[in-house]
Every structure is written in C-alpha cells, then in structure tokens.
Design an enzyme around this catalytic site. Structure first.
Site, short mmCIF file in Angstrom:
data_model
loop_
_atom_site.label_atom_id
_atom_site.label_comp_id
_atom_site.label_asym_id
_atom_site.label_seq_id
_atom_site.Cartn_x
_atom_site.Cartn_y
_atom_site.Cartn_z
N LEU A 190 11.19 1.15 7.09
CA LEU A 190 10.58 1.61 5.85
C LEU A 190 11.37 2.79 5.31
O LEU A 190 11.78 3.68 6.06
CB LEU A 190 9.13 2.04 6.09
CG LEU A 190 8.36 2.46 4.84
CD1 LEU A 190 8.11 1.26 3.93
CD2 LEU A 190 7.03 3.11 5.23
N TYR A 192 0.83 -1.20 0.00
CA TYR A 192 0.00 0.00 0.00
C TYR A 192 0.86 1.25 0.00
O TYR A 192 2.06 1.20 0.26
CB TYR A 192 -0.96 0.00 1.19
CG TYR A 192 -0.33 0.36 2.52
CD1 TYR A 192 -0.51 1.63 3.08
CD2 TYR A 192 0.44 -0.57 3.23
CE1 TYR A 192 0.06 1.96 4.30
CE2 TYR A 192 1.00 -0.24 4.45
CZ TYR A 192 0.81 1.02 4.98
OH TYR A 192 1.37 1.36 6.19
N LYS A 236 6.54 -2.01 1.85
CA LYS A 236 5.37 -1.42 2.51
C LYS A 236 4.15 -2.34 2.33
O LYS A 236 3.26 -2.09 1.53
CB LYS A 236 5.09 -0.02 1.96
CG LYS A 236 4.16 0.82 2.86
CD LYS A 236 4.13 2.26 2.36
CE LYS A 236 3.16 3.11 3.18
NZ LYS A 236 3.62 3.31 4.57
N GLU A 259 11.97 2.14 14.30
CA GLU A 259 11.08 3.22 13.83
C GLU A 259 9.83 3.23 14.68
O GLU A 259 9.66 2.41 15.59
CB GLU A 259 10.73 3.00 12.36
CG GLU A 259 10.09 1.66 12.05
CD GLU A 259 10.00 1.35 10.57
OE1 GLU A 259 10.15 2.27 9.75
OE2 GLU A 259 9.76 0.18 10.23
#
Length: 286
Positions: A206, A33, A150, A182
C-alpha cells in the site's frame, strides 16, 4: 448520546444506519476505504487520503460518490457532530446495490454507496505503546497482487493479526519471495547504521500516506533513506525497526520472530520521527 454516522447523503444515529444485503461491498468486497486520523479536532493528511481514494476508485473503474470538497465537509461535520478531539474517521465506498447478486459490474445507473463513521480514540498522540514498542512475527504473504489499491479485502491481514496474538506477539510482518512486504495494516521499516530502509513503492504494498509524510520529514531532517526490500534476517540484525500507519503514526518494533531488535527497546530514530510527524502534521491539519 448515540454516534452519528453518514450513509449515502444522510447523517443518522448508528442504530438507524442500513446498507442493502445486495450491496457489492457486502457480497463481493467490491469496495475501497480510507482512515483519516483526527488530532485536536482537525484532520491529518486529508489531501493525501483523498488523493489515494481517487486513485483506488480509478484503478477499480468505480465512480466517485462526491467531490473532494464535499468529502471534506462530511468529515468535518462528523467530527463536529460526534465531538471528536482525538480519533479516526473511517470512509468506505462500494460499487453500490444493483438489486441482485451478479459477478458482472452493474451499469452506470447504479450509484456507489458512501459510508463514514467516527472512532473516538483519546490518547492517540500520546500512545504509551510508542514508549515500549511492539513485537512482530513473520508470515507468508498470500494476499492478492494489487495491494496498492486500498480495498476492504482484509480477511488475511485480520487472520495474520490473530495468528500474531496467538503466538504471543502484537502484529505480523508479511514476507514474499524472502522479503518483507508490509505489516498487516502498516508499512515496515528497519534502521541500520543510521540509514532508514523501507520497501520501495509498487503493486506489492500500500502506498501509505503516513509513509510518504514520514519519509519526507526524514529527508528534511537530513536522515538517510533507502527504499528497497529487506529480509527478516536483516530486521533481526537491525539497530531498530518501526512501522507507520494513519492511526499509529510511527510505532517502534522491538522484537521480530522472538529476536530482540537492537537493544530490545524503542530506538532514537523511530522516537524522533514520531515526534516530527505529529508536530509537523498538526501544523497542516485542517
């Protein structure tokens, strides 16, 4: 008026949107996505999101459902149909519907599923939280090893957000081997002695589109940037901290595991980077 969404080549009211129960995105989380922000009716960093989508698809050996030009046209049409001034467009590509459940990938005759929808978020740019900052807790990072792709495998980040809320905080920073990877849906940063510190790119995090833009703007503004992993103790002892994401832009972090960061208020570097990011991104929005 009902929201208009896009499903496999058709624009339709959200109430009419349907995807098969045999779609691999539903059964296997076999999907990727992207989320693109909209300000002033224009798309921010669209080229970056399109490039990352292409990379995610390639890493999973998943076919692209359309060209970048077609994808841009769909985004613009949804913005127009839903009169979005400030908000986001969510895009999801799955490996499609093979007609039954099977661990093996379907053949090339099965087309990917492409779904997009808008979310209206008035006040996205002038978010009051940016003036007060957020509080985070630290949690062990137990996600799979390819966080650079992702995917829609978001169960643990969702659980982590809920654990943060249950602890009286706003979000969580995840930790692996003693170092922050993260946030649940964002890239993490600290500032010490005027230096911006954030984890270097790898499969562990990411590759944030907003991250790339913010670091570029920071360097252009003659700010010092160091890309390396940092610990929670370093975060607690930092002068300031913040995170970046497509929907939050640059968001100050004022507390880590109950310890105030710096003065306990948003710091000047995060505030300046937020200002620069919004100003510069609007100049190139499409």
């Amino acid at each position: 008026m009902s929201r208009i969404v896009y499903v496999n080549g058709q624009y339709m009211p959200e109430e009419e949107a349907k995807v098969s129960i045999f779609d691999r995105g539903f059964l296997m989380a076999d999907a990727v996505y992207e989320v693109t922000s909209v300000l002033g009716g224009k798309l921010l960093d669209f080229a970056g999101h399109a490039a990352r989508l292409k990379r995610s698809l390639s890493e999973l050996d998943m076919a692209s459902p359309c060209t970048e030009e077609e994808l841009l046209a769909i985004h613009r049409e949804l913005v127009a149909k839903n009169a979005i001034d400030e908000g986001m467009i969510y895009l999801q590509v799955t490996r499609g519907n093979p007609g039954d459940r099977d661990f093996a990938f379907p053949g090339p005759d099965v087309k990917p599923t492409l779904v997009l929808f808008t979310q209206s978020k008035p006040g996205l740019a002038d978010n009051p939280t940016a003036k007060t900052g957020i509080r985070v807790i630290s949690l062990e990072d137990i996600r799979w090893g390819r966080r650079d792709i992702k995917t829609v495998q978001l169960l643990y980040p969702s659980m982590a957000k809920m654990m943060a809320k249950q602890a009286g905080a706003d979000d969580a920073w995840m930790v692996e081997d003693g170092k922050v990877t993260e946030g649940t849906s964002n890239n993490a940063y600290i500032v010490k002695g005027g230096k911006i510190i954030t984890r270097n790119l790898s499969n562990d995090i990411l590759h944030g589109i907003t991250r790339a833009a913010v670091l570029r703007f920071a360097r252009e503004a003659q700010m010092e940037v160091e890309e390396r992993a940092f610990t929670i103790d370093e975060a607690k002892a930092a002068d300031e901290a913040f995170f970046t994401s497509a929907s939050a832009f640059v968001m100050p972090v004022v507390e880590v595991d109950g310890t105030a960061v710096g003065s306990g208020k948003p710091g000047p570097i995060a505030a300046r980077l937020r200002e620069i990011y919004i100003d510069e991104s609007l100049k190139t929005a499409i």
